[in-house]
Design a protein around this motif. Structure first.
Motif, PDB file in Angstrom:
ATOM      1  N   LEU A 372      30.962  54.889  18.758  1.00  0.00           N
ATOM      2  CA  LEU A 372      29.735  55.679  18.854  1.00  0.00           C
ATOM      3  C   LEU A 372      28.504  54.773  18.885  1.00  0.00           C
ATOM      4  O   LEU A 372      28.420  53.789  18.141  1.00  0.00           O
ATOM      5  N   ARG A 373      27.544  55.133  19.732  1.00  0.00           N
ATOM      6  CA  ARG A 373      26.285  54.397  19.823  1.00  0.00           C
ATOM      7  C   ARG A 373      25.135  55.389  19.695  1.00  0.00           C
ATOM      8  O   ARG A 373      25.244  56.536  20.126  1.00  0.00           O
ATOM      9  N   TRP A 374      24.039  54.916  19.059  1.00  0.00           N
ATOM     10  CA  TRP A 374      22.905  55.830  18.850  1.00  0.00           C
ATOM     11  C   TRP A 374      21.596  55.132  19.207  1.00  0.00           C
ATOM     12  O   TRP A 374      21.265  54.107  18.627  1.00  0.00           O
ATOM     13  N   PHE A 387      25.025  53.924  10.264  1.00  0.00           N
ATOM     14  CA  PHE A 387      24.808  55.369  10.094  1.00  0.00           C
ATOM     15  C   PHE A 387      26.061  56.162   9.749  1.00  0.00           C
ATOM     16  O   PHE A 387      25.972  57.179   9.073  1.00  0.00           O
ATOM     17  N   MET A 388      27.243  55.686  10.176  1.00  0.00           N
ATOM     18  CA  MET A 388      28.433  56.490   9.880  1.00  0.00           C
ATOM     19  C   MET A 388      28.719  56.632   8.382  1.00  0.00           C
ATOM     20  O   MET A 388      28.984  57.728   7.915  1.00  0.00           O
ATOM     21  N   PRO A 389      28.621  55.549   7.595  1.00  0.00           N
ATOM     22  CA  PRO A 389      28.858  55.732   6.152  1.00  0.00           C
ATOM     23  C   PRO A 389      27.893  56.742   5.529  1.00  0.00           C
ATOM     24  O   PRO A 389      28.248  57.428   4.570  1.00  0.00           O
ATOM     25  N   ILE A 391      26.397  59.368   7.271  1.00  0.00           N
ATOM     26  CA  ILE A 391      26.748  60.677   7.827  1.00  0.00           C
ATOM     27  C   ILE A 391      28.028  61.202   7.164  1.00  0.00           C
ATOM     28  O   ILE A 391      28.153  62.390   6.888  1.00  0.00           O
ATOM     29  N   GLU A 392      28.943  60.273   6.880  1.00  0.00           N
ATOM     30  CA  GLU A 392      30.217  60.689   6.297  1.00  0.00           C
ATOM     31  C   GLU A 392      30.056  61.347   4.926  1.00  0.00           C
ATOM     32  O   GLU A 392      30.939  62.051   4.471  1.00  0.00           O
ATOM     33  N   GLN A 393      28.916  61.105   4.294  1.00  0.00           N
ATOM     34  CA  GLN A 393      28.696  61.745   2.992  1.00  0.00           C
ATOM     35  C   GLN A 393      28.070  63.125   3.130  1.00  0.00           C
ATOM     36  O   GLN A 393      27.775  63.781   2.148  1.00  0.00           O
ATOM     37  N   TRP A 403      31.613  66.097  18.197  1.00  0.00           N
ATOM     38  CA  TRP A 403      30.902  65.585  19.383  1.00  0.00           C
ATOM     39  C   TRP A 403      31.703  64.453  20.031  1.00  0.00           C
ATOM     40  O   TRP A 403      31.869  64.411  21.250  1.00  0.00           O
ATOM     41  N   VAL A 404      32.214  63.532  19.180  1.00  0.00           N
ATOM     42  CA  VAL A 404      32.974  62.391  19.692  1.00  0.00           C
ATOM     43  C   VAL A 404      34.238  62.895  20.393  1.00  0.00           C
ATOM     44  O   VAL A 404      34.557  62.468  21.512  1.00  0.00           O
ATOM     45  N   ILE A 405      34.939  63.844  19.749  1.00  0.00           N
ATOM     46  CA  ILE A 405      36.181  64.357  20.349  1.00  0.00           C
ATOM     47  C   ILE A 405      35.877  64.964  21.726  1.00  0.00           C
ATOM     48  O   ILE A 405      36.532  64.654  22.723  1.00  0.00           O
ATOM     49  N   ASN A 427      37.606  57.255  16.466  1.00  0.00           N
ATOM     50  CA  ASN A 427      37.589  57.065  15.010  1.00  0.00           C
ATOM     51  C   ASN A 427      37.313  58.381  14.285  1.00  0.00           C
ATOM     52  O   ASN A 427      36.447  59.149  14.678  1.00  0.00           O
ATOM     53  N   ILE A 428      38.080  58.596  13.237  1.00  0.00           N
ATOM     54  CA  ILE A 428      37.972  59.824  12.453  1.00  0.00           C
ATOM     55  C   ILE A 428      37.494  59.446  11.050  1.00  0.00           C
ATOM     56  O   ILE A 428      37.970  58.471  10.478  1.00  0.00           O
ATOM     57  N   SER A 429      36.567  60.232  10.526  1.00  0.00           N
ATOM     58  CA  SER A 429      36.058  59.953   9.177  1.00  0.00           C
ATOM     59  C   SER A 429      36.987  60.527   8.121  1.00  0.00           C
ATOM     60  O   SER A 429      37.666  61.529   8.362  1.00  0.00           O
ATOM     61  N   ALA A 430      36.947  59.897   6.954  1.00  0.00           N
ATOM     62  CA  ALA A 430      37.763  60.386   5.841  1.00  0.00           C
ATOM     63  C   ALA A 430      37.486  61.862   5.587  1.00  0.00           C
ATOM     64  O   ALA A 430      38.403  62.662   5.390  1.00  0.00           O
ATOM     65  N   ILE A 458      44.121  58.854  17.459  1.00  0.00           N
ATOM     66  CA  ILE A 458      43.053  58.846  16.454  1.00  0.00           C
ATOM     67  C   ILE A 458      43.244  57.649  15.526  1.00  0.00           C
ATOM     68  O   ILE A 458      44.366  57.254  15.234  1.00  0.00           O
ATOM     69  N   GLU A 459      42.107  57.086  15.079  1.00  0.00           N
ATOM     70  CA  GLU A 459      42.147  55.935  14.172  1.00  0.00           C
ATOM     71  C   GLU A 459      41.594  56.347  12.815  1.00  0.00           C
ATOM     72  O   GLU A 459      40.535  56.964  12.736  1.00  0.00           O
ATOM     73  N   LEU A 460      42.331  55.998  11.772  1.00  0.00           N
ATOM     74  CA  LEU A 460      41.905  56.326  10.414  1.00  0.00           C
ATOM     75  C   LEU A 460      42.151  55.132   9.525  1.00  0.00           C
ATOM     76  O   LEU A 460      43.076  54.375   9.775  1.00  0.00           O
ATOM     77  N   GLN A 566      42.282  43.374  20.834  1.00  0.00           N
ATOM     78  CA  GLN A 566      41.002  43.989  21.174  1.00  0.00           C
ATOM     79  C   GLN A 566      39.948  43.036  20.649  1.00  0.00           C
ATOM     80  O   GLN A 566      40.079  42.520  19.543  1.00  0.00           O
ATOM     81  N   GLY A 567      38.946  42.727  21.413  1.00  0.00           N
ATOM     82  CA  GLY A 567      37.924  41.815  20.892  1.00  0.00           C
ATOM     83  C   GLY A 567      36.936  41.366  21.940  1.00  0.00           C
ATOM     84  O   GLY A 567      37.124  41.590  23.137  1.00  0.00           O
ATOM     85  N   PHE A 568      35.886  40.710  21.455  1.00  0.00           N
ATOM     86  CA  PHE A 568      34.806  40.267  22.332  1.00  0.00           C
ATOM     87  C   PHE A 568      35.303  39.274  23.391  1.00  0.00           C
ATOM     88  O   PHE A 568      34.725  39.154  24.455  1.00  0.00           O
ATOM     89  N   LEU A 569      36.394  38.534  23.059  1.00  0.00           N
ATOM     90  CA  LEU A 569      36.921  37.566  24.022  1.00  0.00           C
ATOM     91  C   LEU A 569      37.240  38.259  25.347  1.00  0.00           C
ATOM     92  O   LEU A 569      36.894  37.772  26.415  1.00  0.00           O
TER      93      LEU A 569
END
Ligand code: C2E
Ligand code: CA
Ligand code: CA
Length: 606
Positions: A372-374, A387-389, A391-393, A403-405, A427-430, A458-460, A566-569
């Protein structure tokens, strides 16, 4: 001399305006006094007349049609200026009043007693007027002065109402703000400090009210205000600014001394046996906001002191001094959370970047992770790590993931239509896993998008799954049964207890990027990662190395038998539009071989 008269008049006008009485509606409590004044003099005209900058305004009037007359040559103005009773037996005998507004309208007699505040400011007059010349007896004058005092008592009573807290009897927040304005005028440029005492956190207060009821709060206020006053050793200057909050302002004391004093206040509150029950205890947090009088708005100062108290509560330090840096961080957090709801509906503010996932055996891109980008309209690009930590609260976590889905499913459908069979992971939030209907909604969304379930993963994180009880596992079972992929993100940073893995129907483990940092340099690191990979394979997982930045790490992962990287390389997260050109630029054939084989049971796809 002239200047000082102007100054005195300015202070008088400020006193009048601070009472907030000008241009308020008529009220029987004043009219009653005005009528009595007229009756005592047996005159048809009487008024409570307040002297504003250029007008006499009538709070109460009988026998007068207007609400106001010009101040110039009005006898009430003379009463205000000299703060004494004025009697004009006959307007015709006075050069000044003969041609005044009142004189011209037929007034011949006037008697006015001053309306004087406790601080000695004359605000106007209680006056009686007649159309015949006459005299006033000493009894009449003294009755008029008594009635004027009653008018003043009424004005001050009305003003105090709404400025005194009914439970504690202490002046309230409005009064503090007014008093700070006054202080700024009287002691401009002097150092001052506002201290806020917060007895109990908002959550504890709500619980306390629920359990013990509001009368309990009254006792708490009575005891705590007594304790604070006792420690401070003063009888005035304490304000009751919210249900369980006090404040006071101090000038002429240095900050260190003040801070030491707040610690005593806090110790006093904590030691007070009346404030500690078996079922509760107060947790006072104190904030100090030092400032220069006249240089900061009282409201801002109060907010700063609140913020300092809140920081002291969060940090468990009991008392703290306002910090601009901390405050800015809070405000930034507040701005982020506050804007998200709007961002969700504004096109372009939120968007997804995609980072390719590369199969280490074939070198093919087999999928991509949606990140996600904002673009915040004020703060610019904000990272999801920030921002996700937050928003997750909040309850927004549900809407953001929704929205992401939705966006990922749309993207997946588009790429499939272009012949790009990429598995997209999101990515899915707790907190999403605590939503009763999470699995149901996700599966329904994939189905209604017409996508093969295996196209979505999904990633958790481990903690997201473990800390929320049984529900997450149930969700994951349903999601797995429906054919969607499940990956454990940031593997190795959380519990990393392999025993719980058997309960989770995940197929993919993403080794956290912190392990890649030392992979080339520290031999123990490659032993560790190698062990993680082979153990994961034994348990049937596909393993992804995250955060690959160097060729060396890429090669090591290949040697250790890791499945994907997966990575910047290989590629930084890209806008969706750039993904296709990135894929095309790669010399390797675009269609993933291995992942496609996994998907081969979805024959209708492609
Ligand atoms: P994550 O899920 O572990 O995502 C991988 C993060 O590593 C991404 O950061 C990515 O840009 C970054 N990364 C990828 N390759 C490299 C590399 O070679 N070196 C380094 N140093 N970093 C690399 P990003 O996009 O800033 O996201 C941060 C975190 O925010 C994510 O960590 C994830 O936990 C969260 N996040 C991002 N998007 C979403 C979302 O849509 N929903 C939820 N719930 N969380 C999200
Ligand atoms: Ca992730
Ligand atoms: Ca990760």
């Amino acid at each position: 001399m002239f200047d000082s008269r102007i100054q005195v008049e300015q202070v008088r006008l400020d006193a009048l305006r601070n009472l907030n009485i000008l241009d308020t509606p008529p009220s029987e409590s004043f009219d009653r006094i005005t009528r009595t004044a007229g009756r005592i003099f047996d005159l048809p005209i009487a008024a409570v007349s307040l002297t504003d900058a250029d007008r006499q305004w009538f709070k109460s009037r009988i026998g007068v049609d207007h609400w106001q007359i010009p101040r110039e040559n009005a006898p009430c103005s003379e009463v205000s200026e000299f703060a004494g009773t004025v009697v004009i037996k006959d307007f015709q005998d006075s050069a000044c009043y003969r041609d005044s507004h009142l004189g011209r309208s037929g007034i011949r007699f006037y008697a006015g007693a001053p309306l004087v505040t406790r601080d000695g400011h004359a605000l106007g007059a209680l006056c009686v007027l007649g159309t015949e010349p006459r005299d006033a007896t000493p009894e009449e004058i003294s009755a008029l002065e008594d009635l004027a005092a009653m008018v003043m008592a009424q004005i001050e009573l009305q003003h105090a109402f709404g400025r005194i807290d009914p439970v504690s009897g202490l002046p309230n927040r409005n009064q503090l703000l007014d008093d700070l304005e006054d202080l700024a005028r009287d002691k401009a440029d002097k150092a001052c400090c506002v201290t806020v005492i917060d007895l109990i956190s908002a959550v504890d207060l709500a619980n306390l009210l629920r359990v013990a009821g509001p009368s309990f709060l009254d006792d708490l206020i009575a005891s705590s205000s007594r304790s604070v006053r006792q420690t401070l050793g003063r009888t005035s200057g304490l304000y009751h600014i919210a249900a369980t909050q006090y404040a006071y302002a101090s000038t002429g004391q240095d900050l260190e001394e003040l801070f030491a004093e707040t610690l005593q206040v806090r110790a006093g509150l904590l030691a007070d046996s009346r404030l500690a029950g078996e079922t509760f205890s107060i947790t006072p947090a104190i904030g100090l906001a030092p400032f220069v009088l006249g240089k900061a708005a009282p409201r801002d100062v109060l907010r700063m002191a609140h913020s300092a108290a809140q920081d002291a509560r969060d940090a468990d330090t009991g008392a703290g001094i306002y910090s601009l840096a901390l405050d800015e961080a809070h405000r930034r957090r507040f701005a982020l959370i506050g804007r998200m709801r709007e961002a969700l509906v504004r096109p372009g503010e939120l968007w997804l970047a995609y980072q390719p996932r590369i199969d280490l055996r074939s070198g093919h891109c087999v999928g991509a992770e949606a990140l996600l980008r904002w673009n915040h309209p004020v703060l610019g690009a904000v990272s999801p790590g920030e921002f996700m930590p937050l928003i997750e609260q909040t309850r927004l976590a549900r809407d953001v993931t929704e929205w992401v889905i939705r966006s990922v499913l749309m993207q997946a459908a588009e790429w499939i239509s272009l012949g790009r069979n990429l598995v997209l992971s999101l990515n899915i939030s707790a907190s999403n896993l605590a939503e009763e209907d999470f699995a149901e909604r996700l599966i329904a969304a994939v189905t209604s998008a017409g996508l093969p379930p295996s196209a979505i993963e999904i990633e958790l994180t481990e903690s997201a799954i473990i800390e929320k009880g049984e529900l997450p596992i149930e969700h994951l079972k349903r999601i797995n049964d429906a054919g969607l992929g499940i990956a454990i993100d940031d593997f190795g940073t959380g519990y990393s207890s392999l025993s719980y893995l058997e309960h989770i129907p995940a197929k993919v483990l993403k080794i956290d990027r912190s392990f890649m940092k030392t992979l080339g340099s520290d031999p123990r690191s490659s032993t560790l990662v190698g062990a993680m990979i082979s153990l994961s394979h034994d348990l049937g997982y596909r393993v992804v190395g995250e955060g690959v930045e160097t060729e060396e790490v890429y090669r090591l992962l290949q040697q250790l038998g890791c499945d994907e990287a997966q990575g910047f390389l290989m590629c930084r997260p890209l806008p969706a539009a750039d993904m296709i050109s990135w894929l095309e630029e790669r010399s390797l054939p675009p269609l993933p071989l291995r992942r496609l084989a996994d998907l081969s049971n979805d024959l209708h796809w492609n």
